[in-house]
Scaffold this motif. Structure first.
Motif, PDB file in Angstrom:
ATOM      1  N   ILE A  77      -9.116 -42.022  23.499  1.00 40.98           N
ATOM      2  CA  ILE A  77     -10.218 -41.466  23.519  1.00 40.98           C
ATOM      3  C   ILE A  77      -9.407 -40.100  22.643  1.00 40.98           C
ATOM      4  CG2 ILE A  77     -11.395 -39.490  24.718  1.00 40.98           C
ATOM      5  CD1 ILE A  77     -10.379 -41.210  27.078  1.00 40.98           C
ATOM      6  N   PHE A  78      -9.953 -39.794  21.091  1.00 44.71           N
ATOM      7  CA  PHE A  78     -10.118 -38.430  20.767  1.00 44.71           C
ATOM      8  C   PHE A  78     -10.627 -37.391  20.807  1.00 44.71           C
ATOM      9  CE2 PHE A  78     -13.501 -40.298  17.860  1.00 44.71           C
ATOM     10  CZ  PHE A  78     -13.241 -38.920  17.767  1.00 44.71           C
ATOM     11  N   ALA A  79     -10.267 -36.424  21.148  1.00 47.70           N
ATOM     12  CA  ALA A  79     -10.854 -34.752  21.701  1.00 47.70           C
ATOM     13  C   ALA A  79     -11.134 -34.016  20.219  1.00 47.70           C
ATOM     14  CB  ALA A  79      -9.178 -33.457  22.518  1.00 47.70           C
ATOM     15  N   ARG A  80     -12.527 -33.258  20.587  1.00 49.85           N
ATOM     16  CA  ARG A  80     -12.821 -33.376  19.277  1.00 49.85           C
ATOM     17  C   ARG A  80     -12.689 -31.873  19.298  1.00 49.85           C
ATOM     18  NH1 ARG A  80     -18.042 -35.882  17.767  1.00 49.85           N
ATOM     19  NH2 ARG A  80     -18.428 -37.958  18.525  1.00 49.85           N
ATOM     20  N   LYS A  81     -12.674 -31.384  18.014  1.00 53.91           N
ATOM     21  CA  LYS A  81     -12.497 -29.669  17.713  1.00 53.91           C
ATOM     22  C   LYS A  81     -13.469 -29.137  17.652  1.00 53.91           C
ATOM     23  CE  LYS A  81      -7.946 -30.950  15.775  1.00 53.91           C
ATOM     24  NZ  LYS A  81      -6.953 -30.635  14.240  1.00 53.91           N
ATOM     25  N   ARG A  82     -14.796 -29.860  17.541  1.00 52.74           N
ATOM     26  CA  ARG A  82     -16.513 -29.461  16.231  1.00 52.74           C
ATOM     27  C   ARG A  82     -17.282 -29.459  17.611  1.00 52.74           C
ATOM     28  NH1 ARG A  82     -13.074 -32.221  13.324  1.00 52.74           N
ATOM     29  NH2 ARG A  82     -12.076 -30.481  11.043  1.00 52.74           N
ATOM     30  N   LYS A  83     -17.934 -28.997  17.438  1.00 56.93           N
ATOM     31  CA  LYS A  83     -19.483 -29.137  18.610  1.00 56.93           C
ATOM     32  C   LYS A  83     -19.913 -29.996  17.984  1.00 56.93           C
ATOM     33  CE  LYS A  83     -18.564 -25.373  21.050  1.00 56.93           C
ATOM     34  NZ  LYS A  83     -18.332 -25.475  22.275  1.00 56.93           N
ATOM     35  N   SER A  84     -20.427 -31.060  19.379  1.00 47.18           N
ATOM     36  CA  SER A  84     -21.286 -32.090  18.390  1.00 47.18           C
ATOM     37  C   SER A  84     -22.585 -31.851  19.522  1.00 47.18           C
ATOM     38  CB  SER A  84     -20.409 -33.589  19.574  1.00 47.18           C
ATOM     39  OG  SER A  84     -21.480 -34.211  18.503  1.00 47.18           O
ATOM     40  N   LEU A  85     -24.182 -32.699  18.121  1.00 49.20           N
ATOM     41  CA  LEU A  85     -25.389 -32.613  19.179  1.00 49.20           C
ATOM     42  C   LEU A  85     -25.258 -32.740  19.947  1.00 49.20           C
ATOM     43  CD1 LEU A  85     -27.281 -31.947  15.747  1.00 49.20           C
ATOM     44  CD2 LEU A  85     -26.597 -30.296  16.832  1.00 49.20           C
ATOM     45  N   THR A  86     -24.139 -34.425  20.377  1.00 47.06           N
ATOM     46  CA  THR A  86     -24.307 -35.234  21.397  1.00 47.06           C
ATOM     47  C   THR A  86     -23.384 -35.165  22.603  1.00 47.06           C
ATOM     48  OG1 THR A  86     -23.188 -36.847  20.889  1.00 47.06           O
ATOM     49  CG2 THR A  86     -25.821 -36.625  19.611  1.00 47.06           C
ATOM     50  N   LEU A  87     -22.567 -34.430  22.457  1.00 50.36           N
ATOM     51  CA  LEU A  87     -21.944 -34.169  23.434  1.00 50.36           C
ATOM     52  C   LEU A  87     -21.768 -32.514  23.651  1.00 50.36           C
ATOM     53  CD1 LEU A  87     -19.342 -35.292  24.769  1.00 50.36           C
ATOM     54  CD2 LEU A  87     -17.999 -34.772  22.938  1.00 50.36           C
ATOM     55  N   THR A  88     -22.345 -32.531  25.251  1.00 46.95           N
ATOM     56  CA  THR A  88     -23.428 -30.927  25.115  1.00 46.95           C
ATOM     57  C   THR A  88     -22.913 -30.896  26.349  1.00 46.95           C
ATOM     58  OG1 THR A  88     -24.820 -31.543  25.656  1.00 46.95           O
ATOM     59  CG2 THR A  88     -25.028 -30.401  23.194  1.00 46.95           C
ATOM     60  N   SER A  89     -22.341 -31.307  27.477  1.00 48.27           N
ATOM     61  CA  SER A  89     -21.992 -30.212  28.709  1.00 48.27           C
ATOM     62  C   SER A  89     -21.572 -31.595  29.321  1.00 48.27           C
ATOM     63  CB  SER A  89     -23.245 -30.927  30.044  1.00 48.27           C
ATOM     64  OG  SER A  89     -23.926 -31.813  29.516  1.00 48.27           O
ATOM     65  N   LEU A  91     -18.062 -32.079  30.540  1.00 49.20           N
ATOM     66  CA  LEU A  91     -16.794 -31.772  29.443  1.00 49.20           C
ATOM     67  C   LEU A  91     -15.956 -31.227  30.033  1.00 49.20           C
ATOM     68  CD1 LEU A  91     -18.398 -30.000  25.988  1.00 49.20           C
ATOM     69  CD2 LEU A  91     -18.649 -32.972  26.306  1.00 49.20           C
ATOM     70  N   TYR A  92     -14.058 -31.543  29.453  1.00 45.63           N
ATOM     71  CA  TYR A  92     -13.195 -31.079  29.361  1.00 45.63           C
ATOM     72  C   TYR A  92     -13.199 -30.233  27.957  1.00 45.63           C
ATOM     73  CZ  TYR A  92     -12.814 -34.453  33.354  1.00 45.63           C
ATOM     74  OH  TYR A  92     -12.712 -34.615  35.329  1.00 45.63           O
ATOM     75  N   THR A  93     -12.317 -29.564  28.662  1.00 44.24           N
ATOM     76  CA  THR A  93     -12.506 -28.037  27.133  1.00 44.24           C
ATOM     77  C   THR A  93     -11.022 -27.632  27.433  1.00 44.24           C
ATOM     78  OG1 THR A  93     -13.250 -26.158  28.839  1.00 44.24           O
ATOM     79  CG2 THR A  93     -13.997 -27.559  27.385  1.00 44.24           C
ATOM     80  N   ALA A  94     -10.019 -27.290  26.150  1.00 49.36           N
ATOM     81  CA  ALA A  94      -8.885 -26.231  26.381  1.00 49.36           C
ATOM     82  C   ALA A  94      -8.696 -26.147  24.969  1.00 49.36           C
ATOM     83  CB  ALA A  94      -7.937 -27.718  26.437  1.00 49.36           C
ATOM     84  N   THR A  95      -8.298 -24.692  25.141  1.00 53.74           N
ATOM     85  CA  THR A  95      -7.831 -23.957  23.705  1.00 53.74           C
ATOM     86  C   THR A  95      -6.715 -24.323  23.625  1.00 53.74           C
ATOM     87  OG1 THR A  95      -9.488 -21.929  24.488  1.00 53.74           O
ATOM     88  CG2 THR A  95      -7.938 -22.013  22.492  1.00 53.74           C
ATOM     89  N   GLN A 131       1.635 -26.982  20.821  1.00 47.90           N
ATOM     90  CA  GLN A 131       0.238 -26.438  21.598  1.00 47.90           C
ATOM     91  C   GLN A 131      -1.277 -28.054  22.199  1.00 47.90           C
ATOM     92  OE1 GLN A 131      -0.512 -22.809  22.535  1.00 47.90           O
ATOM     93  NE2 GLN A 131       1.736 -23.168  22.779  1.00 47.90           N
ATOM     94  N   ALA A 132      -0.448 -28.714  20.803  1.00 47.10           N
ATOM     95  CA  ALA A 132      -1.646 -29.390  20.909  1.00 47.10           C
ATOM     96  C   ALA A 132      -1.078 -30.149  21.712  1.00 47.10           C
ATOM     97  CB  ALA A 132      -2.102 -30.389  19.872  1.00 47.10           C
ATOM     98  N   ALA A 133       0.122 -30.942  21.870  1.00 47.50           N
ATOM     99  CA  ALA A 133       0.406 -31.752  23.180  1.00 47.50           C
ATOM    100  C   ALA A 133       0.062 -31.415  24.995  1.00 47.50           C
ATOM    101  CB  ALA A 133       1.404 -31.559  23.098  1.00 47.50           C
ATOM    102  N   LEU A 134       0.140 -29.972  24.850  1.00 49.02           N
ATOM    103  CA  LEU A 134      -0.331 -29.025  26.196  1.00 49.02           C
ATOM    104  C   LEU A 134      -1.503 -28.953  26.335  1.00 49.02           C
ATOM    105  CD1 LEU A 134       2.665 -26.082  25.714  1.00 49.02           C
ATOM    106  CD2 LEU A 134       2.589 -27.961  27.730  1.00 49.02           C
TER     107      LEU A 134
END
Length: 202
Positions: A77-89, A91-95, A131-134
């Motif tokens: 799995i790869f975490a996305r950095k950019r918004k996707s039109l097909t991935l909108t709800s 979601l797990y998120t982190a900054t 930061q990325a790993a955390l």
């Protein structure tokens, strides 16, 4: 990992005391043979960890993660950095703050891809401030899953990221550890021994 260290020595470019450029073989142009060996090495290191999924972040972590996933026979799995039109709800998120790019990114992973019974291996190309790993570990923990290890291609041991990850109890395996980039020269660190257990580095 001698092969990776050799490549860094031959093709890595030191831009400053804190920045190493490896875009000729890792994060712009990629060396497929090197990536294959990196994947096999991560598979060897984590073969007893019961890994069920690998999580990385776009884009530099994808190639080594795919090779490790192939060797371990698990999904990547790869975490996305950019918004996707097909991935909108859902979601797990982190900054995640990038000190190199001097910007923050909200990374996202669909909730359907990580489950509470998963044992996840986090893979990334660089470890500096951690930061990325955390951020990736935080996403795994939001899912109620287990971070079974963190695999890093190149660790900047002179920055605090590795210490912070180890202090939080994560198993860290870094294939090449850099002690210094001073004077335009790459100086490698010795392998890490943590509480009597091999914890990565060559």
């Amino acid at each position: 990992m001698d092969l990776l260290k050799k490549k860094i020595g031959e093709e890595g470019i030191v831009l400053s005391d804190h920045v190493l450029k490896v875009d000729s073989f890792i994060n712009h142009q990629m060396d497929p043979h090197l990536m294959k060996e990196i994947g096999l090495e991560f598979a060897r290191l984590f073969k007893e960890a019961g890994i069920t999924r690998i999580l990385t972040i776009e884009s530099s972590g994808i190639a080594p993660a795919i090779m490790a996933g192939l060797a371990l026979d698990v999904p990547v799995i790869f975490a996305r950095k950019r918004k996707s039109l097909t991935l909108t709800s859902d979601l797990y998120t982190a900054t995640v703050y990038s000190f190199t790019k001097r910007e923050s990114n909200e990374i996202t992973v669909s909730k359907k891809y990580i489950h509470p019974d998963d044992h996840v291996l986090v893979i990334d190309d660089f470890l500096a401030n951690g930061q990325a790993a955390l951020g990736l570990a935080n996403i795994v923990e939001q899912a109620g899953a287990t971070v079974s290890g963190i695999g890093i291609l190149i660790e900047k041991s002179f920055q605090q990221g590795a210490e912070e990850l180890i202090a939080k109890g994560y198993r860290l395996e870094s294939l090449a550890r850099i002690a210094s980039l001073k004077g335009g020269k790459v100086t490698f660190a010795e392998q890490r021994i943590h509480e009597g257990i091999y914890a990565g580095g060559y």
